[in-house]
Scaffold this active site. Sequence first.
Site, PDB file in Angstrom:
ATOM      1  NE  ARG A   1      -4.561  -1.207   9.834  1.00 41.71           N
ATOM      2  CZ  ARG A   1      -3.432  -0.827   9.131  1.00 41.71           C
ATOM      3  NH1 ARG A   1      -3.393   0.371   8.712  1.00 41.71           N
ATOM      4  NH2 ARG A   1      -2.376  -1.491   9.162  1.00 41.71           N
TER       5      ARG A   1
ATOM      6  CE  LYS B   1      -1.985  -1.088   3.789  1.00 41.24           C
ATOM      7  NZ  LYS B   1      -1.307  -2.102   3.988  1.00 41.24           N
TER       8      LYS B   1
ATOM      9  NE  ARG C   1       8.004  -2.245   6.231  1.00 42.44           N
ATOM     10  CZ  ARG C   1       6.580  -2.249   6.212  1.00 42.44           C
ATOM     11  NH1 ARG C   1       5.713  -1.553   5.363  1.00 42.44           N
ATOM     12  NH2 ARG C   1       6.038  -2.674   7.596  1.00 42.44           N
TER      13      ARG C   1
ATOM     14  NE  ARG D   1       2.291  -4.665  11.190  1.00 45.72           N
ATOM     15  CZ  ARG D   1       2.933  -4.560  10.259  1.00 45.72           C
ATOM     16  NH1 ARG D   1       4.276  -4.876  10.747  1.00 45.72           N
ATOM     17  NH2 ARG D   1       3.014  -3.830   9.085  1.00 45.72           N
TER      18      ARG D   1
ATOM     19  NE  ARG E   1       6.394  -0.090  10.151  1.00 45.77           N
ATOM     20  CZ  ARG E   1       5.365   0.081   9.183  1.00 45.77           C
ATOM     21  NH1 ARG E   1       5.190   0.541   8.255  1.00 45.77           N
ATOM     22  NH2 ARG E   1       4.105  -0.864   9.530  1.00 45.77           N
TER      23      ARG E   1
HETATM   24  P1  AP5 Z   1       4.647  -1.481   1.726  1.00 45.30           P
HETATM   25  O1  AP5 Z   1       4.634  -0.775   0.377  1.00 45.30           O
HETATM   26  O2  AP5 Z   1       5.747  -1.033   3.092  1.00 45.30           O
HETATM   27  O3  AP5 Z   1       3.664  -2.280   2.164  1.00 45.30           O
HETATM   28  P2  AP5 Z   1       2.411  -1.568   3.017  1.00 45.30           P
HETATM   29  O4  AP5 Z   1       1.151  -2.442   2.739  1.00 45.30           O
HETATM   30  O5  AP5 Z   1       2.420  -0.102   3.208  1.00 45.30           O
HETATM   31  O6  AP5 Z   1       2.882  -2.393   4.678  1.00 45.30           O
HETATM   32  P3  AP5 Z   1       2.546  -1.630   6.041  1.00 45.30           P
HETATM   33  O7  AP5 Z   1       3.207  -2.650   6.815  1.00 45.30           O
HETATM   34  O8  AP5 Z   1       3.021  -0.138   5.999  1.00 45.30           O
HETATM   35  O9  AP5 Z   1       1.049  -1.721   6.303  1.00 45.30           O
HETATM   36  P4  AP5 Z   1       0.407  -1.880   7.411  1.00 45.30           P
HETATM   37  O10 AP5 Z   1      -0.951  -1.588   7.210  1.00 45.30           O
HETATM   38  O11 AP5 Z   1       0.502  -3.070   8.350  1.00 45.30           O
HETATM   39  O12 AP5 Z   1       1.070  -0.666   8.485  1.00 45.30           O
HETATM   40  P5  AP5 Z   1       0.594   0.764   8.781  1.00 45.30           P
HETATM   41  O13 AP5 Z   1       2.011   1.668   8.812  1.00 45.30           O
HETATM   42  O14 AP5 Z   1      -0.584   1.097   7.899  1.00 45.30           O
HETATM   43  O15 AP5 Z   1       5.855  -2.831   1.217  1.00 45.30           O
HETATM   44  C1  AP5 Z   1       6.065  -3.833   2.141  1.00 45.30           C
HETATM   45  C2  AP5 Z   1       7.686  -4.332   1.549  1.00 45.30           C
HETATM   46  O16 AP5 Z   1       7.514  -5.283   0.458  1.00 45.30           O
HETATM   47  C3  AP5 Z   1       8.670  -3.248   1.326  1.00 45.30           C
HETATM   48  O17 AP5 Z   1       9.939  -3.667   2.015  1.00 45.30           O
HETATM   49  C4  AP5 Z   1       8.319  -2.896  -0.100  1.00 45.30           C
HETATM   50  O18 AP5 Z   1       9.695  -2.587  -0.791  1.00 45.30           O
HETATM   51  C5  AP5 Z   1       8.102  -4.684  -0.610  1.00 45.30           C
HETATM   52  N1  AP5 Z   1       7.177  -4.582  -1.718  1.00 45.30           N
HETATM   53  C6  AP5 Z   1       6.182  -3.738  -1.889  1.00 45.30           C
HETATM   54  N2  AP5 Z   1       5.505  -3.889  -2.934  1.00 45.30           N
HETATM   55  C7  AP5 Z   1       6.096  -5.218  -3.581  1.00 45.30           C
HETATM   56  C8  AP5 Z   1       6.050  -6.052  -4.664  1.00 45.30           C
HETATM   57  N3  AP5 Z   1       4.817  -5.952  -5.418  1.00 45.30           N
HETATM   58  N4  AP5 Z   1       6.745  -7.071  -4.763  1.00 45.30           N
HETATM   59  C9  AP5 Z   1       7.898  -7.271  -3.834  1.00 45.30           C
HETATM   60  N5  AP5 Z   1       8.009  -6.547  -2.863  1.00 45.30           N
HETATM   61  C10 AP5 Z   1       7.265  -5.588  -2.696  1.00 45.30           C
HETATM   62  O19 AP5 Z   1       0.181   0.632  10.315  1.00 45.30           O
HETATM   63  C11 AP5 Z   1       1.076   0.351  11.454  1.00 45.30           C
HETATM   64  C12 AP5 Z   1       0.312   0.276  12.693  1.00 45.30           C
HETATM   65  O20 AP5 Z   1      -0.256   1.665  13.038  1.00 45.30           O
HETATM   66  C13 AP5 Z   1      -0.623  -0.819  12.809  1.00 45.30           C
HETATM   67  O21 AP5 Z   1      -0.524  -2.066  13.317  1.00 45.30           O
HETATM   68  C14 AP5 Z   1      -1.664  -0.281  13.900  1.00 45.30           C
HETATM   69  O22 AP5 Z   1      -1.195  -0.227  15.155  1.00 45.30           O
HETATM   70  C15 AP5 Z   1      -1.614   1.475  13.570  1.00 45.30           C
HETATM   71  N6  AP5 Z   1      -2.654   1.834  12.581  1.00 45.30           N
HETATM   72  C16 AP5 Z   1      -2.487   2.221  11.421  1.00 45.30           C
HETATM   73  N7  AP5 Z   1      -3.702   2.662  10.801  1.00 45.30           N
HETATM   74  C17 AP5 Z   1      -4.532   2.404  11.564  1.00 45.30           C
HETATM   75  C18 AP5 Z   1      -6.037   2.371  11.707  1.00 45.30           C
HETATM   76  N8  AP5 Z   1      -6.701   2.731  10.718  1.00 45.30           N
HETATM   77  N9  AP5 Z   1      -6.745   2.149  12.660  1.00 45.30           N
HETATM   78  C19 AP5 Z   1      -6.139   1.410  13.922  1.00 45.30           C
HETATM   79  N10 AP5 Z   1      -4.772   1.252  13.818  1.00 45.30           N
HETATM   80  C20 AP5 Z   1      -4.086   1.638  12.824  1.00 45.30           C
END
Ligand code: AP5
Length: 224
Positions: free
Chosen positions: A91, A16, A130, A174, A163
């Site tokens: 979410r 994402k 990552r 997660r 991270r």
């Molecule tokens: P990346 O692009 O970083 O993936 P992502 O989907 O953005 O992953 P996140 O871990 O950031 O998502 P998340 O939803 O768990 O965390 P968030 O920060 O929102 O890609 C991942 C890796 O793969 C990278 O190394 C990239 O280079 C590689 N990659 C990408 N595309 C690829 C491909 N096609 N092929 C191969 N490799 C690839 O949330 C963190 C925390 O915040 C949550 O756990 C929660 O505690 C809190 N939080 C956030 N939002 C909310 C909410 N709405 N409600 C409640 N709590 C929340």
Amino acid sequence: MSELNLILLGPPGSGKGTQGERLQADLRLPYYATGDILRAEVREGTELGREAKQYMDRGDLVPDEVIIGMISERVESHEAADGFILDGFPRTAAQAEALDEEVERLERRLTAAILIDVPDAEVVHRLSGRRTCEKEGHIFHVDFDPPKKEGVCDVCGGRLIVRDDDKPEVVKNRLAQYHTKTEPLVSYYEGKGILRRVDGRQVPEEVTERIRALLATLQMEEQA
Ligand code: AP5
């Protein structure tokens, strides 16, 4: 297109953030990633950041009331008047309903919820490799998208870190949170007719192309 109000949906590590960064550059729309916003609050040591950190470190979701206010103020801001890209929100069912109410109140509508679909085993592989830029949040992967210089961000020169919530035991939680609380939103948006699926297992460039094609189709549908 008149207005583009997009949601990026998908499991942790589905890409994402990677796609969000590209879409933002393509579409020149404000990009609101709740994870990035929360991590900035943690870095700044705010009260919200201190509260959120306890949940994030365990891989649990931060309570809805904290998150909903945070996004509502951005969606109704002047900079989002022509549209927005949401990553990591909504979410939960309560967050999705709050967003619907907000959008309706503003007399706008959601254009699409784009699901980037990736199986759990791939998520684990991606998150273990990552590397995230400490300064601006740019994303790399040791195998799939390595930086030119190890440990240094290609874009801004910031330090690349692992991270805290990418540790294997936290990733497991997660994923569990995703399947129980967020995955039901797939049928929620399907029911509203705005869900669009993209196969997230392909290389990032291919995923970007699929999303671009999907947005072009939406545009044609609107003009028809
Ligand atoms: P990346 O692009 O970083 O993936 P992502 O989907 O953005 O992953 P996140 O871990 O950031 O998502 P998340 O939803 O768990 O965390 P968030 O920060 O929102 O890609 C991942 C890796 O793969 C990278 O190394 C990239 O280079 C590689 N990659 C990408 N595309 C690829 C491909 N096609 N092929 C191969 N490799 C690839 O949330 C963190 C925390 O915040 C949550 O756990 C929660 O505690 C809190 N939080 C956030 N939002 C909310 C909410 N709405 N409600 C409640 N709590 C929340």
